[in-house]
Design a protein around this motif. Structure first.
Motif, PDB file in Angstrom:
ATOM      1  N   GLU A 239       0.827  -1.207   0.000  1.00 57.00           N
ATOM      2  CA  GLU A 239       0.000   0.000   0.000  1.00 57.00           C
ATOM      3  C   GLU A 239       0.866   1.264   0.000  1.00 57.00           C
ATOM      4  O   GLU A 239       0.571   2.232  -0.705  1.00 57.00           O
ATOM      5  CB  GLU A 239      -0.918  -0.014   1.236  1.00 57.00           C
ATOM      6  N   LEU A 240       1.948   1.252   0.783  1.00 54.04           N
ATOM      7  CA  LEU A 240       2.815   2.439   0.872  1.00 54.04           C
ATOM      8  C   LEU A 240       3.456   2.786  -0.471  1.00 54.04           C
ATOM      9  O   LEU A 240       3.708   3.958  -0.763  1.00 54.04           O
ATOM     10  CB  LEU A 240       3.918   2.201   1.912  1.00 54.04           C
ATOM     11  N   TYR A 241       3.750   1.766  -1.288  1.00 49.86           N
ATOM     12  CA  TYR A 241       4.436   1.991  -2.560  1.00 49.86           C
ATOM     13  C   TYR A 241       3.543   1.651  -3.756  1.00 49.86           C
ATOM     14  O   TYR A 241       4.017   1.249  -4.811  1.00 49.86           O
ATOM     15  CB  TYR A 241       5.727   1.168  -2.604  1.00 49.86           C
ATOM     16  N   LYS A 242       2.237   1.847  -3.592  1.00 52.47           N
ATOM     17  CA  LYS A 242       1.278   1.447  -4.627  1.00 52.47           C
ATOM     18  C   LYS A 242       1.437   2.231  -5.932  1.00 52.47           C
ATOM     19  O   LYS A 242       0.970   1.784  -6.979  1.00 52.47           O
ATOM     20  CB  LYS A 242      -0.153   1.595  -4.111  1.00 52.47           C
ATOM     21  N   ASN A 243       2.124   3.371  -5.875  1.00 52.03           N
ATOM     22  CA  ASN A 243       2.311   4.177  -7.090  1.00 52.03           C
ATOM     23  C   ASN A 243       3.613   3.857  -7.826  1.00 52.03           C
ATOM     24  O   ASN A 243       3.940   4.485  -8.825  1.00 52.03           O
ATOM     25  CB  ASN A 243       2.272   5.670  -6.758  1.00 52.03           C
ATOM     26  N   GLN A 244       4.361   2.899  -7.308  1.00 50.77           N
ATOM     27  CA  GLN A 244       5.633   2.511  -7.932  1.00 50.77           C
ATOM     28  C   GLN A 244       5.480   1.162  -8.635  1.00 50.77           C
ATOM     29  O   GLN A 244       4.755   0.290  -8.151  1.00 50.77           O
ATOM     30  CB  GLN A 244       6.746   2.403  -6.891  1.00 50.77           C
ATOM     31  N   PHE A 245       6.205   1.004  -9.727  1.00 49.44           N
ATOM     32  CA  PHE A 245       6.262  -0.314 -10.369  1.00 49.44           C
ATOM     33  C   PHE A 245       6.980  -1.279  -9.428  1.00 49.44           C
ATOM     34  O   PHE A 245       7.954  -0.915  -8.777  1.00 49.44           O
ATOM     35  CB  PHE A 245       7.028  -0.237 -11.696  1.00 49.44           C
ATOM     36  N   TYR A 246       6.496  -2.518  -9.354  1.00 51.34           N
ATOM     37  CA  TYR A 246       7.196  -3.508  -8.530  1.00 51.34           C
ATOM     38  C   TYR A 246       7.068  -4.894  -9.132  1.00 51.34           C
ATOM     39  O   TYR A 246       6.228  -5.164  -9.986  1.00 51.34           O
ATOM     40  CB  TYR A 246       6.671  -3.505  -7.091  1.00 51.34           C
ATOM     41  N   THR A 247       7.938  -5.757  -8.675  1.00 51.89           N
ATOM     42  CA  THR A 247       7.860  -7.175  -9.009  1.00 51.89           C
ATOM     43  C   THR A 247       8.068  -7.963  -7.733  1.00 51.89           C
ATOM     44  O   THR A 247       8.495  -7.417  -6.707  1.00 51.89           O
ATOM     45  CB  THR A 247       8.916  -7.554 -10.072  1.00 51.89           C
ATOM     46  N   LYS A 248       7.741  -9.259  -7.775  1.00 50.72           N
ATOM     47  CA  LYS A 248       8.022 -10.157  -6.661  1.00 50.72           C
ATOM     48  C   LYS A 248       9.037 -11.192  -7.139  1.00 50.72           C
ATOM     49  O   LYS A 248       8.922 -11.689  -8.260  1.00 50.72           O
ATOM     50  CB  LYS A 248       6.748 -10.870  -6.200  1.00 50.72           C
ATOM     51  N   TYR A 249      10.011 -11.482  -6.323  1.00 53.15           N
ATOM     52  CA  TYR A 249      11.037 -12.455  -6.708  1.00 53.15           C
ATOM     53  C   TYR A 249      11.418 -13.287  -5.497  1.00 53.15           C
ATOM     54  O   TYR A 249      11.038 -12.980  -4.367  1.00 53.15           O
ATOM     55  CB  TYR A 249      12.257 -11.734  -7.293  1.00 53.15           C
ATOM     56  N   TYR A 250      12.166 -14.350  -5.741  1.00 50.21           N
ATOM     57  CA  TYR A 250      12.537 -15.279  -4.668  1.00 50.21           C
ATOM     58  C   TYR A 250      14.009 -15.135  -4.285  1.00 50.21           C
ATOM     59  O   TYR A 250      14.872 -14.936  -5.137  1.00 50.21           O
ATOM     60  CB  TYR A 250      12.273 -16.727  -5.095  1.00 50.21           C
ATOM     61  N   LEU A 251      14.263 -15.274  -2.982  1.00 50.82           N
ATOM     62  CA  LEU A 251      15.620 -15.303  -2.446  1.00 50.82           C
ATOM     63  C   LEU A 251      15.760 -16.513  -1.534  1.00 50.82           C
ATOM     64  O   LEU A 251      14.786 -16.955  -0.920  1.00 50.82           O
ATOM     65  CB  LEU A 251      15.901 -14.048  -1.616  1.00 50.82           C
ATOM     66  N   ASN A 252      16.979 -17.007  -1.426  1.00 51.55           N
ATOM     67  CA  ASN A 252      17.264 -18.084  -0.473  1.00 51.55           C
ATOM     68  C   ASN A 252      17.734 -17.468   0.828  1.00 51.55           C
ATOM     69  O   ASN A 252      18.733 -16.756   0.862  1.00 51.55           O
ATOM     70  CB  ASN A 252      18.329 -19.030  -1.030  1.00 51.55           C
ATOM     71  N   TYR A 253      17.000 -17.731   1.904  1.00 55.35           N
ATOM     72  CA  TYR A 253      17.368 -17.220   3.217  1.00 55.35           C
ATOM     73  C   TYR A 253      18.185 -18.256   3.985  1.00 55.35           C
ATOM     74  O   TYR A 253      18.032 -19.446   3.785  1.00 55.35           O
ATOM     75  CB  TYR A 253      16.119 -16.882   4.041  1.00 55.35           C
ATOM     76  N   SER A 254      19.005 -17.758   4.921  1.00 58.67           N
ATOM     77  CA  SER A 254      19.810 -18.679   5.732  1.00 58.67           C
ATOM     78  C   SER A 254      19.473 -18.565   7.212  1.00 58.67           C
ATOM     79  O   SER A 254      20.276 -18.868   8.067  1.00 58.67           O
ATOM     80  CB  SER A 254      21.306 -18.381   5.527  1.00 58.67           C
ATOM     81  N   ILE A 255      18.258 -18.077   7.520  1.00 62.52           N
ATOM     82  CA  ILE A 255      17.844 -17.957   8.912  1.00 62.52           C
ATOM     83  C   ILE A 255      17.421 -19.336   9.407  1.00 62.52           C
ATOM     84  O   ILE A 255      16.502 -19.937   8.864  1.00 62.52           O
ATOM     85  CB  ILE A 255      16.670 -16.969   9.054  1.00 62.52           C
TER      86      ILE A 255
END
Length: 283
Positions: A239-255
């Motif tokens: 919602e905060l960045y609804k006026n910006q173009f965005y994509t969703k991508y995957y990362l490998n976490y090590s937590i």
């Protein structure tokens, strides 16, 4: 891809290097900036690979700042401490106490404490638990991620580029006005504390109001600049960045145990995004 940073971090931002390099080339960038530097893995790789001429790394956490400032300006005393200090539980307790008084300790001691705890705690979390537990009855011991010669080698390599590195200690919102707006042909990679898990991972995490204020400042003060921003998936952030173009991508976490997590990547309107599909993991 082996990291060049002496620090370990739970996020997998180093994996975005090839896409960031693509953005640097596509947008004709000469200065790369990280307001939430942490391990600064992408910044260091871009500089050492000569993808950019200069990097500016900033972190409000005084422990992280002290470490980077010491690596750039006074690496030899830090290297000597690494060589001379045993990696054991007695030292772990000593270094943990130093972190508790980080605003009243000298830079060198704080720098070493930050490095020590990052390399000896689970997933590199400064305020986390020690690898192997306090009784050290695991097959993995406190020193299993503390290869002294490898760490020293990385520090020496980074220090050799000191003239091309600027290290700052601002709150990210102040950093925009104090540093970023003075640059030309720069790309800023904002990587704020996670919205949902920030309090568990960072010594300096953000409240909801902090995230809101950062969003307002980035979108008003950075309107005509090149920037990208990554976040954990949260409806409040969308919602905060609804006026910006965005994509969703995957990362490998090590937590804790290695997992694959999805994140947002937002872009300024000025930034030429290039071929996103080629470089980021959408599988």
């Amino acid at each position: 891809m082996t990291t060049l940073s002496p620090l370990r971090y739970p996020g997998g931002k180093d994996k975005t290097y090839y896409y960031i390099k693509h953005l640097v080339t596509t947008n004709n960038i000469s200065t790369y900036i990280e307001p939430f530097a942490g391990g600064a893995a992408v910044a260091i790789r871009l500089l050492i690979n000569h993808d950019v001429k200069k990097i500016i790394i900033n972190d409000y956490d005084r422990g992280i700042y002290a470490l980077w400032n010491t690596i750039i300006n006074h690496p030899e005393p830090l290297i000597q401490l690494i060589r001379d200090t045993p990696i054991d539980m007695e030292q772990w307790y000593i270094q943990r106490e130093i972190q508790k008084q980080k605003n009243n300790i000298d830079d060198l001691s704080l720098a070493f404490s930050t490095l020590f705890l990052n390399r000896t705690n689970r997933s590199g979390i400064i305020k986390g638990g020690v690898i192997g537990g306090k009784n050290q009855n695991s097959i993995y011991k406190i020193d299993c991620r503390f290869n002294k010669e490898t760490i020293i080698k990385r520090i020496k390599l980074i220090a050799s580029y000191a003239s091309q590195i600027r290290v700052c200690n601002y709150d990210a919102k102040e950093f925009i006005e104090a540093e970023i707006k003075k640059t030309r042909k720069s790309l800023t990679f904002f990587d704020p504390p996670y919205y949902d898990k920030g309090p568990d991972l960072y010594t300096n995490f953000y409240s909801h109001e902090d995230h809101v204020e950062l969003a307002k400042i980035i979108q008003s003060k950075m309107k005509n600049r090149y920037w990208i921003l990554t976040y954990d998936i949260a409806s409040q952030i969308e919602e905060l960045y609804k006026n910006q173009f965005y994509t969703k991508y995957y990362l490998n976490y090590s937590i804790a145990t290695p997992t694959k997590g999805q994140e947002f990547m937002f872009f300024s309107n000025k930034t030429n995004k290039g071929d996103i599909q080629k470089y980021l993991n959408f599988a």
